[in-house]
Structure formats: C-alpha cells, structure tokens
Design a protein around this motif. Structure first.
Motif, PDB file in Angstrom:
ATOM      1  N   ALA A 219      -4.525   8.469 -12.418  1.00 55.15           N
ATOM      2  CA  ALA A 219      -4.041   7.909 -13.730  1.00 55.15           C
ATOM      3  C   ALA A 219      -4.124   6.516 -13.738  1.00 55.15           C
ATOM      4  N   LEU A 220      -3.692   5.758 -12.421  1.00 56.41           N
ATOM      5  CA  LEU A 220      -3.594   4.269 -12.347  1.00 56.41           C
ATOM      6  C   LEU A 220      -5.056   3.820 -12.634  1.00 56.41           C
ATOM      7  N   ARG A 221      -6.014   4.598 -11.827  1.00 52.73           N
ATOM      8  CA  ARG A 221      -7.537   4.308 -12.034  1.00 52.73           C
ATOM      9  C   ARG A 221      -7.843   4.253 -13.460  1.00 52.73           C
ATOM     10  N   GLU A 222      -7.483   5.439 -14.052  1.00 47.50           N
ATOM     11  CA  GLU A 222      -8.310   5.710 -15.711  1.00 47.50           C
ATOM     12  C   GLU A 222      -7.328   4.373 -16.292  1.00 47.50           C
ATOM     13  N   LYS A 223      -6.371   4.094 -16.097  1.00 52.79           N
ATOM     14  CA  LYS A 223      -5.846   3.179 -17.036  1.00 52.79           C
ATOM     15  C   LYS A 223      -5.906   1.529 -16.563  1.00 52.79           C
ATOM     16  N   GLY A 224      -6.969   1.414 -15.284  1.00 51.15           N
ATOM     17  CA  GLY A 224      -7.301   0.092 -14.921  1.00 51.15           C
ATOM     18  C   GLY A 224      -6.137  -0.506 -14.332  1.00 51.15           C
ATOM     19  N   VAL A 225      -5.322  -0.296 -13.739  1.00 52.73           N
ATOM     20  CA  VAL A 225      -4.056  -0.939 -13.129  1.00 52.73           C
ATOM     21  C   VAL A 225      -4.409  -0.736 -11.485  1.00 52.73           C
ATOM     22  N   PRO A 226      -4.418  -1.957 -11.113  1.00 45.43           N
ATOM     23  CA  PRO A 226      -4.804  -2.277  -9.744  1.00 45.43           C
ATOM     24  C   PRO A 226      -3.814  -1.641  -8.675  1.00 45.43           C
ATOM     25  N   TYR A 227      -4.515  -0.851  -7.688  1.00 39.90           N
ATOM     26  CA  TYR A 227      -3.705  -0.071  -6.780  1.00 39.90           C
ATOM     27  C   TYR A 227      -4.422   0.334  -5.557  1.00 39.90           C
ATOM     28  N   CYS A 228      -3.672   0.528  -4.572  1.00 33.04           N
ATOM     29  CA  CYS A 228      -4.110   0.909  -3.216  1.00 33.04           C
ATOM     30  C   CYS A 228      -3.747   2.135  -2.853  1.00 33.04           C
ATOM     31  N   TYR A 229      -4.659   3.093  -2.182  1.00 28.97           N
ATOM     32  CA  TYR A 229      -3.993   4.552  -1.951  1.00 28.97           C
ATOM     33  C   TYR A 229      -4.456   4.917  -0.612  1.00 28.97           C
ATOM     34  N   TYR A 230      -3.579   5.250   0.222  1.00 26.39           N
ATOM     35  CA  TYR A 230      -3.981   5.501   1.578  1.00 26.39           C
ATOM     36  C   TYR A 230      -3.409   7.014   1.934  1.00 26.39           C
ATOM     37  N   SER A 231      -4.199   7.917   2.296  1.00 22.86           N
ATOM     38  CA  SER A 231      -3.906   9.422   2.526  1.00 22.86           C
ATOM     39  C   SER A 231      -3.983   9.664   3.864  1.00 22.86           C
ATOM     40  N   PHE A 232      -3.204   9.867   4.574  1.00 23.19           N
ATOM     41  CA  PHE A 232      -3.387   9.991   6.060  1.00 23.19           C
ATOM     42  C   PHE A 232      -3.269  11.313   6.560  1.00 23.19           C
ATOM     43  N   PRO A 233      -4.312  12.049   7.563  1.00 24.09           N
ATOM     44  CA  PRO A 233      -4.670  13.366   7.566  1.00 24.09           C
ATOM     45  C   PRO A 233      -3.229  14.279   8.178  1.00 24.09           C
ATOM     46  N   ASN A 234      -2.589  13.318   8.899  1.00 27.17           N
ATOM     47  CA  ASN A 234      -1.248  14.237   9.672  1.00 27.17           C
ATOM     48  C   ASN A 234      -0.128  13.576   9.441  1.00 27.17           C
ATOM     49  N   GLY A 235       0.967  14.346   9.512  1.00 27.81           N
ATOM     50  CA  GLY A 235       2.378  13.997   9.239  1.00 27.81           C
ATOM     51  C   GLY A 235       3.315  14.523   8.284  1.00 27.81           C
ATOM     52  N   ARG A 236       4.454  14.871   8.867  1.00 30.86           N
ATOM     53  CA  ARG A 236       5.285  15.585   7.970  1.00 30.86           C
ATOM     54  C   ARG A 236       6.113  14.833   7.001  1.00 30.86           C
ATOM     55  N   HIS A 237       6.738  15.498   6.033  1.00 30.70           N
ATOM     56  CA  HIS A 237       7.588  14.678   5.035  1.00 30.70           C
ATOM     57  C   HIS A 237       8.685  13.671   5.527  1.00 30.70           C
TER      58      HIS A 237
END
Length: 325
Positions: A219-237
């Motif tokens: 949604a951020l991308r679609e609205k043109g909002v600057p963002y950074c996203y990291y999705s790490f492969p392992n780790g619990r909540h």
C-alpha cells in the motif's frame, strides 16, 4: 522521568483502575538539540511489554536521539473495547513532546515513532488517521500529531485474513462492525500523506503473519510513500531490538506493566469492570488467584537472536538519516 500525558479530568477510560498513560524520558545530558523517537511497545493491546521498551531505547539513544517510551491504554480483561483511546494516547504524546521541545531539547519537526506488534498497529493507525484525533486541550490541538517518520517492527496491520485476532478483539471488542474493522485494517488506509515508514518482520513469525507487513508496504508503494522494508528469513515473534541486552534478559524497569498489574488486582478482588466469568477464569489460571500463586515464567525456550535480524536498528538508523538529511 515519568510524565503523565493526561491532566486531571481528561482521561476517562473505564478499565484503567487508576492508571494514567505516561511517557518515560531518556534524554542526553547536554545542550545538543536532537531528533526524538517515541518507542511504543506491543502486547496485543492487552498489556504494554517492557521487553520492547528499554532495550529499544538503547538503540536510538546511542545513535544520538532523545527517546521516550509510551505506556498507553490496554485491556487484559477484554471487557471494555479500547476503540480510539490508544490513538488518543499516542496523539497526545506526540503533541505534548512537541510542545515541550525546548525542555526536552528535541527538534519538533523530527519526531519519530517506533512500534512493535500491536504497538506497530497503533503507530500505523496514527500515521494514517492522525487528522481524526482532536485533542481536548485547545493549545495542544494547535500542534501537529503527525509523526515525521515511522518504524514498524513485526506490526499487526490487517483485520482481515492474516490478522492477529486477539489484538483486534482487545481493540474493538467482540462485536465490532465491518466499518470499524475496515478503519483499523491499515493496509486500506494509507494515503500519499502517510509518513515515511521503515518496516521489518521475520518470515517465520509465529504470531503475526508476515503478510501483515507485505500488505502494508504494498500500500505504501502504491501511494508513493517513501518506505524501506526488510523481511528476515528466520526468527520468532517479539525479537525487540535483537541486541545483546535483550538476549541477556535485561529488559529494564517493569513500569510498562502498571495498568496490567492494576487490572489483575481488580480481577482478583472482584472489582473488575464488565468481566465475564469465562475471562475471569482464564485470567486466574494465567496470573493466579493471588500474587503468591502467580505461575513462574518458563525460560526453558531461550530467545535465539539471528545475526541478520540484529542488524535492523543499524539499517533503520541509516535509512532515517537518508530521509532526514
């Protein structure tokens, strides 16, 4: 230093049991004027956990910010839906800190918020709905409650298919209508005016599905909002700052549990508001009928900190610098 964010007569949440939302300050003892970061721990809107308080403070404080921890309204009894109250708390904290910028030695146009899990939902809520929150103090209401930058750590985002159900129940109650759920399904609320946002999550999160973050950054991308996203492969909540202090179990003072403690005391002595028999029995089983009967924490499953996840504070700091500089 603790500062209650509401004055006498302003705060009226029915299940507070004497608790007043507050901020704790972590300020550098010099004359430098610094950016500010408000840390907003999670806890499923049932409590405010200290594991996402002081360990996180260290990361922003040691990188030159003046830092605040917000203890906002929650409800472990799920008897009085929170609705707008947590947003009111965070909005008031942002305005209050800006109003005392000289005292806190912060830059009022560089006030960030950093939320975890349900605290991330709260931060994303104010990011998109800040115009809806009118402060009861006319002078504070003149100040902006829009954060200048937002950090979301394994956030609850949606009330839809991939939701964390218990967070939404605590926030809206068991009988929320579709309009309320849509309002707090934040991937549907992003606008071009949503502040720049840093999001991180682990793919194997066992409580809040990674799809929450994916929906939001899409949604951020679609609205043109600057963002950074990291999705790490392992780790619990619940990995918090993923630093050595957190790994060592040094969470600092347990002040964020004040409302939880007051609520459990009310459950035990029979003065809790609108408490169902079923929820009473659940809470007594979880916390004990007396403090002496409270179950001891199970530390047999130690928190594993992955090296890549531990990099998120540094990655975040570099991104914030790029946005602000």
């Amino acid at each position: 230093m603790r500062i209650n964010i509401w004055n006498d007569g302003e705060y009226k949440y029915e299940a507070a049991y004497g608790f007043i939302p507050n901020i704790r300050t972590y300020l550098h003892e010099d004359d430098a004027i610094r950016p500010a970061m408000i840390v907003v721990p999670g806890g499923g809107y049932c409590m405010v956990v200290n594991a996402e308080g002081e360990p996180v403070v260290d990361e922003f404080y040691n990188r030159g910010m003046n830092v605040f921890v917000l203890t906002y309204t929650t409800d472990i009894t799920t008897s009085v839906p929170l609705k707008m109250q947590p947003m009111n708390d965070l909005s008031r904290a942002i305005r209050l800190i800006r109003s005392r910028a000289a005292e806190f030695k912060i830059q009022p146009d560089r006030v960030g918020i950093c939320g975890f899990s349900a605290g991330g939902h709260l931060c994303a809520s104010i990011s998109n709905h800040y115009k809806d929150v009118v402060d009861c103090d006319p002078e504070l209401n003149k100040l902006s409650n829009r954060p200048d930058i937002v950090v979301l750590s394994y956030p609850v985002i949606t009330s839809g298919k991939f939701t964390h159900e218990y967070s939404i129940i605590s926030l809206l109650g068991f009988e929320a209508d579709l309009e309320e759920k849509e309002y707090f399904s934040l991937e549907k609320q992003v606008t071009a005016d949503t502040p720049p946002t840093f999001v991180w999550q682990t793919v194997t999160d066992d409580l809040v599905p990674v799809e929450n973050s994916i929906l939001y950054v899409t949604a951020l991308r679609e609205k043109g909002v600057p963002y950074c996203y990291y999705s790490f492969p392992n780790g619990r909540h619940g990995l918090s700052a993923a630093n050595q202090r957190f790994k060592d179990g040094d969470m600092g003072e347990p002040y964020t549990f004040e409302q939880l403690d007051r609520a459990i005391e009310a459950v035990r002595n029979g003065t809790a508001v609108n408490l169902s028999k079923e929820r009473y029995e659940q809470l007594i089983q979880q916390f004990g009928a007396t403090p002496e009967e409270a179950p001891q924490p199970d530390n047999s499953n130690p928190m594993i900190i992955y090296e890549d996840v531990a990099m998120w504070p540094e990655l975040c700091a570099k991104w914030i610098k790029e946005i602000w500089d």
